[in-house]
Write an enzyme that holds these catalytic residues in place. Structure first.
Site, PDB file in Angstrom:
ATOM      1  N   GLU A 296       0.841  -1.214   0.000  1.00 48.66           N
ATOM      2  CA  GLU A 296       0.000   0.000   0.000  1.00 48.66           C
ATOM      3  C   GLU A 296       0.867   1.252   0.000  1.00 48.66           C
ATOM      4  O   GLU A 296       1.844   1.335   0.761  1.00 48.66           O
ATOM      5  CB  GLU A 296      -0.888  -0.047   1.244  1.00 48.66           C
ATOM      6  CG  GLU A 296      -2.255   0.504   1.022  1.00 48.66           C
ATOM      7  CD  GLU A 296      -3.060  -0.348   0.052  1.00 48.66           C
ATOM      8  OE1 GLU A 296      -3.083  -0.003  -1.154  1.00 48.66           O
ATOM      9  OE2 GLU A 296      -3.667  -1.344   0.472  1.00 48.66           O
TER      10      GLU A 296
ATOM     11  N   ASP B  76      -4.659   0.919  -9.119  1.00 46.90           N
ATOM     12  CA  ASP B  76      -6.083   0.599  -9.258  1.00 46.90           C
ATOM     13  C   ASP B  76      -6.435   0.276 -10.709  1.00 46.90           C
ATOM     14  O   ASP B  76      -7.140  -0.699 -11.005  1.00 46.90           O
ATOM     15  CB  ASP B  76      -6.941   1.790  -8.804  1.00 46.90           C
ATOM     16  CG  ASP B  76      -6.554   2.280  -7.431  1.00 46.90           C
ATOM     17  OD1 ASP B  76      -5.916   1.519  -6.694  1.00 46.90           O
ATOM     18  OD2 ASP B  76      -6.882   3.433  -7.105  1.00 46.90           O
TER      19      ASP B  76
HETATM   20  C1  GLA Z   1      -5.229   4.707  -3.976  1.00 43.30           C
HETATM   21  C2  GLA Z   1      -4.514   5.115  -5.255  1.00 43.30           C
HETATM   22  C3  GLA Z   1      -3.485   4.060  -5.666  1.00 43.30           C
HETATM   23  C4  GLA Z   1      -2.582   3.677  -4.504  1.00 43.30           C
HETATM   24  C5  GLA Z   1      -3.395   3.393  -3.253  1.00 43.30           C
HETATM   25  C6  GLA Z   1      -2.526   3.159  -2.041  1.00 43.30           C
HETATM   26  O1  GLA Z   1      -6.004   3.581  -4.208  1.00 43.30           O
HETATM   27  O2  GLA Z   1      -5.424   5.298  -6.289  1.00 43.30           O
HETATM   28  O3  GLA Z   1      -2.744   4.542  -6.761  1.00 43.30           O
HETATM   29  O4  GLA Z   1      -1.607   4.650  -4.281  1.00 43.30           O
HETATM   30  O5  GLA Z   1      -4.295   4.448  -2.951  1.00 43.30           O
HETATM   31  O6  GLA Z   1      -1.806   1.992  -2.186  1.00 43.30           O
END
Ligand code: GLA
Length: 441
Positions: free
Chosen positions: A64, A218
């Site tokens: 994360e 994502d």
């Molecule tokens: C959000 C962002 C991702 C990533 C997560 C943390 O989902 O869209 O790009 O940085 O937070 O892991």
């Protein structure tokens, strides 16, 4: 079909919630998604769409706030999807409708839209759809044509499960096909390199049109995951590898807890985490924090502490999280790949990695919140093998690794803990690793 934000939620909520039991947000069956999006399309625009495309939301198992640092992440695609019924137009007009806006179709001009803060700024969810068309053209994949599109999604909005990336990716695979880009392949036979190009445009739409400086995990999950697998994503090289992830064979399940605490990626907190990482990397003379490994960590942290930067203690915390989180991701993947059942010591180690990830995000990265902490603590107390927040944080969702026959008991324990705290009741999702973006009809 209702006027509500989410069919799955409206179906599931009423009586169960008042009875204090756990409410699950079911995924729409593919034919339900097609029917709902098509009906909305016919009502708004008349006639038939060229097709209905979909893209899934995601949960990240571990890794994360590593993506924008060039690190590793390990997401799965959810069975919860955004469905987009779309028809190509001959002109450059874009017309959009969703259940929330069904009484008023939004009309945009592909030649007039532009990034957030510019005169052509596109508001709300339209930025994720029209923004992808805009970004594809900026990335040299145009000229495209306009289109009419009706959205129907069962990815919980604001639940930290990438409802916006699902929209972007559904738009990208739809435009890929109707505009003849030929990049995506099908969900069954994906063209991974082509999909990686579409991902880049989706990320550009999110960064520039919606103004959320997110890192791409994502969109990669929604576009490049495979059913029954987690996606090991190397965010520095863009390489992706499928890691078998079938918890059911080991009698396990991944419970998603949607805290209902709304998270936002555009309120400055996410951007400030990213800026701290970039600053720390610059002070350490590396391009990205992923260039550091655990063996270099103590030395790097001492250098940051002695750097004279006024926020040095914060930079130390953020760097420690990123470097250790990348290592935890590597460790979990090594475990998952060893071919033995996920049980006994192996299960304990996997659970401990999830727990350690949460602690690091809570203490060092400071992106958790009371709702997320209560969810993971209650899940663990009720027998979860490990639990952590997932996604950007500041609300959104948590995950818990549980025995398959303990899903309900763990969910009920979280509901009870929320009631005791006076929090809004959470919702739950069953996280079956599902197919990537594709076409349904
Ligand atoms: C959000 C962002 C991702 C990533 C997560 C943390 O989902 O869209 O790009 O940085 O937070 O892991």
């Amino acid at each position: 079909m209702t006027n509500s934000k989410n069919l799955a939620e409206t179906k599931a909520q009423p009586d169960q919630a008042s009875a204090g039991t756990a409410v699950f947000s079911p995924a729409l069956a593919p034919q339900e998604g097609v029917a709902a999006a098509t009906e909305l399309f016919r009502e708004a625009f008349g006639g038939e769409p060229d097709g209905v495309w979909y893209a899934p939301g995601r949960v990240n198992i571990i890794g994360e706030h590593t993506d924008y640092n060039g690190g590793l992440a390990l997401p799965i695609a959810l069975p919860h999807r955004a469905h987009l019924a779309l028809r190509r137009r001959k002109d450059r007009t874009i017309r959009l409708v969703s259940p929330q806006t069904r009484d008023s179709v939004d009309v945009l001009d592909l030649d007039a839209i532009g990034p957030k803060g510019s005169p052509g700024e596109v508001r709300h969810w339209n930025a994720y759809v029209a923004g992808v068309a805009w970004a594809l053209e900026r990335d040299g994949l145009g000229p495209l044509s306009g289109f009419d599109a009706a959205l129907y999604s069962c990815v919980p909005l604001g639940g930290g499960l990438s409802s916006s990336a699902a929209l972007e990716c559904a738009t990208a695979v739809a435009l890929d096909e109707v505009c003849g880009l030929g990049l995506a392949g099908s969900a069954q036979e994906p063209d991974d390199a082509g999909r990686a190009r579409l991902v880049a445009s989706c990320v550009r739409a999110e960064n520039e049109m919606a103004g959320a400086p997110t890192g791409g995990m994502d969109q990669s999950a929604s576009m490049r995951c495979a059913a029954g697998h987690a996606l090991l994503l190397d965010c520095r090289t863009g390489e992706a590898e499928q890691v078998p992830f079938d918890l059911a064979v080991d009698g396990l399940a991944l419970l998603v807890i949607d805290t209902k605490a709304k998270h936002s990626l555009v309120d400055g907190q996410y951007a400030s985490r990213r800026a701290s990482c970039e600053k720390a990397a610059a002070l350490l003379g590396v391009e990205l924090l992923a260039d550091l490994g655990v063996p270099d960590l103590e030395k790097a942290l001492s250098r940051l502490a002695a750097s004279g930067a006024e926020d040095a203690p914060v930079l130390v915390q953020r760097t420690r999280h990123v470097v250790t989180e990348i290592q935890r991701t590597r460790d979990l993947v090594d475990l998952l790949r060893d071919g033995r059942p996920l049980a006994g010591d192996k299960l304990r180690t996997a659970g401990a990695l999830l727990d350690a990830s949460h602690e690091s995000l809570r203490v060092d990265y400071e992106v958790s919140c009371p709702e997320l902490d209560v969810a993971v603590e209650a899940a663990r107390a009720a027998g979860a093998h490990g639990a952590r927040m997932t996604g950007g944080g500041f609300g959104g969702s948590a995950i818990a690794l549980v025995d398959a026959d303990a899903v309900d008991a763990v969910a009920r324990a979280v509901v009870a803990a929320y009631a005791a705290q006076g929090f809004t009741a959470p919702a739950f999702l069953d996280a079956l690793p599902s197919a990537p973006a594709g076409r349904l009809a």
